[in-house]
Enzyme design. Structure first.
Site, short mmCIF file in Angstrom:
data_model
loop_
_atom_site.label_atom_id
_atom_site.label_comp_id
_atom_site.label_asym_id
_atom_site.label_seq_id
_atom_site.Cartn_x
_atom_site.Cartn_y
_atom_site.Cartn_z
N ARG A 157 0.84 -1.21 0.00
CA ARG A 157 0.00 0.00 0.00
C ARG A 157 0.88 1.26 0.00
O ARG A 157 0.60 2.24 0.69
CB ARG A 157 -0.93 0.05 1.22
CG ARG A 157 -1.94 -1.04 1.28
CD ARG A 157 -2.93 -0.95 0.11
NE ARG A 157 -4.03 -1.87 0.30
CZ ARG A 157 -3.98 -3.17 0.02
NH1 ARG A 157 -2.88 -3.69 -0.50
NH2 ARG A 157 -5.01 -3.94 0.23
N SER A 215 -10.00 0.08 3.70
CA SER A 215 -9.26 -0.16 4.94
C SER A 215 -8.67 1.16 5.42
O SER A 215 -7.97 1.83 4.65
CB SER A 215 -8.11 -1.13 4.69
OG SER A 215 -8.59 -2.36 4.23
N GLU A 254 -4.00 4.26 6.20
CA GLU A 254 -3.75 3.83 4.82
C GLU A 254 -4.20 4.88 3.79
O GLU A 254 -3.48 5.13 2.82
CB GLU A 254 -4.48 2.50 4.62
CG GLU A 254 -4.01 1.71 3.45
CD GLU A 254 -5.04 1.75 2.36
OE1 GLU A 254 -4.92 2.61 1.48
OE2 GLU A 254 -5.97 0.93 2.38
N1 EPU Z 1 -11.06 -9.53 11.14
C1 EPU Z 1 -11.68 -9.55 12.36
N2 EPU Z 1 -12.54 -8.53 12.66
C2 EPU Z 1 -12.79 -7.53 11.80
C3 EPU Z 1 -12.13 -7.50 10.56
C4 EPU Z 1 -11.26 -8.52 10.24
O1 EPU Z 1 -11.49 -10.44 13.17
O2 EPU Z 1 -13.58 -6.64 12.14
C5 EPU Z 1 -10.18 -10.66 10.77
C6 EPU Z 1 -10.85 -11.50 9.68
O3 EPU Z 1 -11.67 -12.48 10.24
C7 EPU Z 1 -9.68 -12.11 8.97
C8 EPU Z 1 -8.59 -11.04 9.12
O4 EPU Z 1 -9.00 -10.15 10.14
O5 EPU Z 1 -9.25 -13.27 9.60
C9 EPU Z 1 -8.32 -10.29 7.84
O6 EPU Z 1 -9.53 -9.69 7.36
P1 EPU Z 1 -9.87 -9.61 5.78
O7 EPU Z 1 -9.64 -10.93 5.11
O8 EPU Z 1 -11.20 -8.95 5.65
O9 EPU Z 1 -8.75 -8.71 5.15
P2 EPU Z 1 -8.08 -7.38 5.71
O10 EPU Z 1 -6.69 -7.72 6.14
O11 EPU Z 1 -8.97 -6.71 6.67
C10 EPU Z 1 -7.00 -6.71 3.42
C11 EPU Z 1 -6.84 -5.43 2.66
C12 EPU Z 1 -8.10 -5.12 1.87
C13 EPU Z 1 -8.33 -6.28 0.90
C14 EPU Z 1 -8.45 -7.59 1.70
C15 EPU Z 1 -8.53 -8.79 0.79
C16 EPU Z 1 -5.28 -4.04 3.89
C17 EPU Z 1 -5.11 -2.87 4.80
N3 EPU Z 1 -6.53 -4.34 3.58
O12 EPU Z 1 -8.02 -6.49 4.37
O13 EPU Z 1 -7.88 -3.96 1.11
O14 EPU Z 1 -9.50 -6.07 0.14
O15 EPU Z 1 -7.28 -7.77 2.53
O16 EPU Z 1 -7.29 -8.98 0.14
O17 EPU Z 1 -4.29 -4.64 3.47
C18 EPU Z 1 -8.07 -1.57 1.14
O18 EPU Z 1 -6.84 -1.54 1.06
O19 EPU Z 1 -8.77 -0.53 1.21
C19 EPU Z 1 -8.74 -2.87 1.22
C20 EPU Z 1 -10.06 -3.00 1.38
#
Ligand code: EPU
Length: 294
Positions: free
Chosen positions: A125, A194, A290
């Site tokens: 990012r 995010s 971010e």
């Molecule tokens: N989780 C929780 N509680 C929450 C949110 C997440 O426990 O409220 C846990 C989920 O259960 C999961 C883990 O955290 O085990 C990761 O969550 P998720 O798979 O939704 O992905 P993320 O790490 O929150 C990242 C990117 C997103 C991208 C997704 C899918 C970043 C900062 N964010 O989100 O990107 O769509 O992976 O690849 O790297 C963005 O950059 O704006 C964005 C949406």
């Protein structure tokens, strides 16, 4: 703007931007259009996209042409010109994986630069446009090379449920469905995706957190560091659904801050700071925002 000594701010789709106040000077909304296939050889197709093309529609267009590789990045809001700034990524693919070059204009001199992957200094990012070239350059065109021997990326979370020979259209459809289920549409509920990056820690720091919170979601990285799910850390601190004024933590994904209507930039910043403080106090981790804040 140069003649009047005005500061220039470039605006794309505005979906990864937090306005903390009014913007001084001139705002240029980049609405340049055009998608051109500039080279098609045995192994790959090279495509130039003007900065004002909508990112998601550009991927749809590629699928219609039989050009595959970007489908994991479907439904990310915003325009082409903004995509390299934060090296957008999702479901196991990052923009830099398929990126060839971009055309940028130096705002102060008018000089046109062609910048390749190395020159853009991409990171998670991150790119040179968040640092040294922040506010100094406008991105007007982005070029990708998509391999004709397409390799699916199915190793990330929800995509693992797809069959081994899933088509690009199936990946596109599933990514759209997962995103629509988890993430609010910025046209309906203001948000910048995010709000924080997923932090990386050393294995020792991670072991320390696991000892206290065994459920912490973490992923080992190729370089030996460990990436923690910021959404999980924020959720564990009890933030889901909490608000400051009209700025709130999204109920279905704690990593997303939303504007419930009429929230000021200041309210979003106050909420973000309160989240950072509580995650730091509980886990000793400093969350880094971010989106671009102006
Ligand atoms: N989780 C929780 N509680 C929450 C949110 C997440 O426990 O409220 C846990 C989920 O259960 C999961 C883990 O955290 O085990 C990761 O969550 P998720 O798979 O939704 O992905 P993320 O790490 O929150 C990242 C990117 C997103 C991208 C997704 C899918 C970043 C900062 N964010 O989100 O990107 O769509 O992976 O690849 O790297 C963005 O950059 O704006 C964005 C949406």
């Amino acid at each position: 703007a140069r003649a009047h000594n005005l500061q220039v701010t470039a605006l794309g789709g505005g979906s990864n931007l937090l306005l903390a106040g009014d913007i001084a000077g001139l705002v240029i909304y980049l609405d340049l259009r055009g998608i051109n296939c500039v080279d098609s050889c045995k192994d790959s197709v090279t495509i130039e996209f003007a900065a004002g093309e909508n990112w998601h529609k550009a991927i749809e267009y590629c699928l219609q042409q039989g050009w595959y590789g970007l489908e994991n990045l479907s439904l990310i809001p915003g325009n082409m010109g903004a995509a390299p700034i934060q090296n957008i990524g999702a479901y196991g693919v990052e923009l830099c994986d398929l990126f060839v070059s971009l055309r940028a204009i130096n705002i102060a001199t008018g000089e046109v630069l062609i910048m390749d992957r190395q020159a853009c200094e991409f990171g998670y990012r991150d790119s040179i446009f968040k640092h040294q070239y922040k506010s100094t350059h406008l991105i007007v065109e982005v070029t990708f090379r998509l391999p004709k021997k397409w390799q699916r990326t199915l190793n990330y979370g929800d995509l693992k449920q797809l069959p081994e020979h899933a088509s690009a259209q199936q990946i596109f459809d599933l990514v759209c469905q997962v995103r629509a289920d988890k993430l609010p549409d910025p046209k309906q509920l203001g948000n910048a995706g995010s709000f924080f990056k997923n932090p990386t820690v050393t294995p020792e720091q991670c072991a320390d957190i696991i000892a206290r919170d065994p459920k912490v979601v973490h992923y080992p990285m190729p370089d030996g560091s460990i990436k923690l799910a910021a959404g999980w850390l924020i959720d564990a601190c009890g933030w889901k659904g909490k608000s400051v004024g009209n700025a709130a933590v999204y109920e279905k994904q704690a990593l997303v801050l939303v504007n419930r209507g009429g929230a000021t930039g200041g309210e979003v910043v106050t909420l973000a700071k309160a989240i950072q403080t509580s995650v730091y106090e509980r886990f000793g981790i400093r969350l880094e925002p971010e989106p671009v804040v102006i």
